[in-house]
Design a protein around this motif. Structure first.
Motif: not given
Length: 555
Positions: A12-29
């Motif tokens: 398993g793990g976590r997924l998170a959309e990135l933008d140039p400054s960091g994480v955009r929105g919440a991580a999906a587990e």
DNA sequence: ATTCGCTGCCAC
DNA sequence: AAACGTGGCAGCGAAT
């Protein structure tokens, strides 16, 4: 769209959309990362670039679940490229090290990975990159933070577009390396065994010499009048001296000129002993499983950006055993080999118009021959000598001719050499940067002793060659990325066409027979594309020698 | 018993 | 002949 991937080491793990400054929105587990990645890879309108700490860790488990991805950003590989560009080649580049530098903490060394033998899965080090982050650190946040910092650093470079391309193809190479390791080179143990038996005699018990080698040892010993182990240069030197031949070394080239009855069986012994020790039955046992040789590629393992391998010697498969590389029934091997790559690269990077015109021909050396009284061989030797930094021997007059005919190309090489001799850095076309000289080198050169000139010239040869070799390596990565993308778009109903081998300037694909022609066309188009993507419009061409065969020895 | 430098040869 | 860039790897033999 960039999506950060943080595997938990248990599927398993976590997924998170990135933008140039960091994480955009919440991580999906997710409890099943393969499913999560596959959905987003197939689903969205926008292609995903997966951001992870280390492709060689994150990707094999996905491949094991049948999930392939198109693009990634390998934070460790990109960090190594950025550090080198800043003159800090070789500093720790794993995620933990990059994060520690960002936070002014003590930088941990990179984890060491041991070689895994042919049949084994990737070494099951549990989430190695996590070991270099302090306990309790949020790995996804650290990944996003380092990625944002890398994005910023790339943007601040003199040519961010080129460097971003370098990062993209280095990362694509890491994907291809993981896929190639999983797929393996089709390797017939039966053919290999027949080939060994024909030349060496029946397979001996472990540790014993095959009959043919044992016989040659007897012949050599008899001719020299004493028992010698031909694997021992020291014993051979003594024995030849006792027989009245003071040879400087026992290299084959030296021995060939010696008039003594031991020479002929000794040369035969060396040839066969090499086959036996390097690619004999022991190698076969260790590296070939279920009809595949699975080398462990090390992307960026060579300073110039070429790949290395860990164990198995995959980049030195001798011509003598290539007969064992055989396509599966109903499949073909498509070999695509870039001809005369390095001189073409020199023509492109130096912007030498005359050399570029010559590099518009299928045979570049033939076009150079005019300057050498029509002697193609002399043209070739001269150009190779210029790129390798050879100055003595026969090369000097050839270099003088080249300097007159192609002043910009030779001037480009000379400037790279001068920069190296001064202790400076040189870069490839896309920005891969050579290591700085060692403190020892600086001392030697600064002290001006008897070794100073030699040390300086030695580094000049290195930087001279680096500019060409490193650019050739990245051209090959661009080629590979384009071929990989093309293969992924082909009809996989008869089985998935795949790259199975990559060796500096050559790709080998294993494809259903029906797709062989299409694959050959794809490779040729990809080579043209690689030239355009790297150098824009240019008269320089990058022709591929493409062959479709059942057996690699016939390529 | 293991490590390491050296020699030699394979690939590009 | 060797000259001349990047590597991996086996075997020897001395040092640890």
């Amino acid at each position: 769209m960039r999506i950060a991937v943080d595997p938990d080491g248990e599927g398993g793990g976590r997924l998170a959309e990135l933008d140039p400054s960091g994480v955009r929105g919440a991580a999906a587990e997710t409890g099943d990362l393969a499913v999560g990645v596959a959905e987003r890879e197939a689903g969205g309108a926008e292609a995903v670039r997966w951001v992870w700490a280390d492709t060689s860790e994150a990707y094999p488990p996905l491949l094991g679940r049948g999930v392939q991805v198109g693009r990634c950003h390998d934070v460790g590989l990109v960090e190594a490229l950025l550090l080198a560009h800043a003159g800090r080649f070789g500093e720790p580049h794993a995620l933990g090290a990059a994060w520690a530098r960002l936070h002014g903490r003590e930088v941990p060394p990179d984890p060491v990975r041991r070689a895994g033998r042919g049949g084994e899965e990737q070494p099951a080090l549990f989430a190695a990159e996590s070991g270099t982050l302090p306990p309790g650190t949020d790995r996804l946040a650290a990944l996003a933070e380092v990625h944002a910092d890398q994005w910023r650093r790339i943007g601040g470079l003199p040519d961010p577009g080129r460097f971003a391309l370098l990062c993209a193809v280095e990362s694509a190479g890491a994907l291809a390396a993981a896929e190639m390791r999983r797929t393996g080179i089709p390797w017939s143990a039966a053919v290999h065994d027949r080939l060994l038996t024909a030349q060496l005699g029946a397979r001996p018990p472990a540790g014993a010499r095959p009959a043919v080698l044992a016989g040659l040892v007897e012949e050599v010993s008899a001719a020299l009048g004493r028992e010698v182990n031909p694997d021992s240069p020291a014993q051979l030197l003594k024995a030849f001296a006792a027989a009245g031949h003071d040879v400087s070394s026992t290299r084959s080239e030296v021995l060939r000129a010696v008039d003594h009855p031991a020479v002929r069986p000794l040369l035969r012994y060396k040839e066969l002993a090499r086959l036996h020790s390097a690619h004999g039955w022991a190698w076969l046992d260790a590296w070939v499983r279920s009809g595949r040789f699975r080398p462990d590629y090390v992307v960026g393992g060579v300073v110039s950006g070429r790949w290395a391998t860990r164990g198995g010697g995959a980049l030195q498969i001798p011509k003598a055993v290539r007969g064992a590389i055989v396509a599966d029934p109903g499949w073909r091997l498509v070999s695509a080999d870039a001809g005369q790559l390095e001189p073409r690269i020199l023509a492109a990077v130096s912007r030498d118009a005359a050399l570029a015109r010559a590099a518009g021909a299928d045979d570049l050396y033939a076009r150079l021959a005019g300057a050498f009284g029509g002697d193609r061989q002399r043209a070739k030797i001269g150009l190779l000598a210029a790129m390798y930094g050879q100055t003595g021997g026969d090369a000097a007059p050839l270099l003088a001719v080249l300097r007159r005919a192609y002043p910009r190309a030779i001037g480009f090489l000379d400037r790279a050499a001068e920069e190296g001799e001064r202790g400076g850095l040189v870069r490839s076309w896309l920005g891969r940067t050579c290591p700085p000289p060692s403190p020892g080198w600086r001392n030697t050169v600064a002290e001006g002793g008897p070794d100073a000139g030699g040390a300086a010239r030695g580094r000049g040869r290195f930087t001279r060659n680096f500019t060409v070799q490193a650019t050739a390596a990245e051209w090959a990565l661009v080629l590979m990325a384009a071929v990989r993308r093309g293969l992924a778009g082909m009809d996989g109903s008869d089985g998935r066409p795949e790259i199975v081998f990559f060796q500096h300037d050559e790709l080998v694909m294993h494809v259903p027979a029906r797709l062989a022609g299409e694959t050959a066309d794809l490779a040729r188009r990809a080579a043209d594309e690689a030239g355009r993507v790297m150098f824009g419009e240019s008269p320089v061409r990058f022709p591929l020698d493409v062959s479709v065969v059942d057996c690699y020895a016939d390529a």
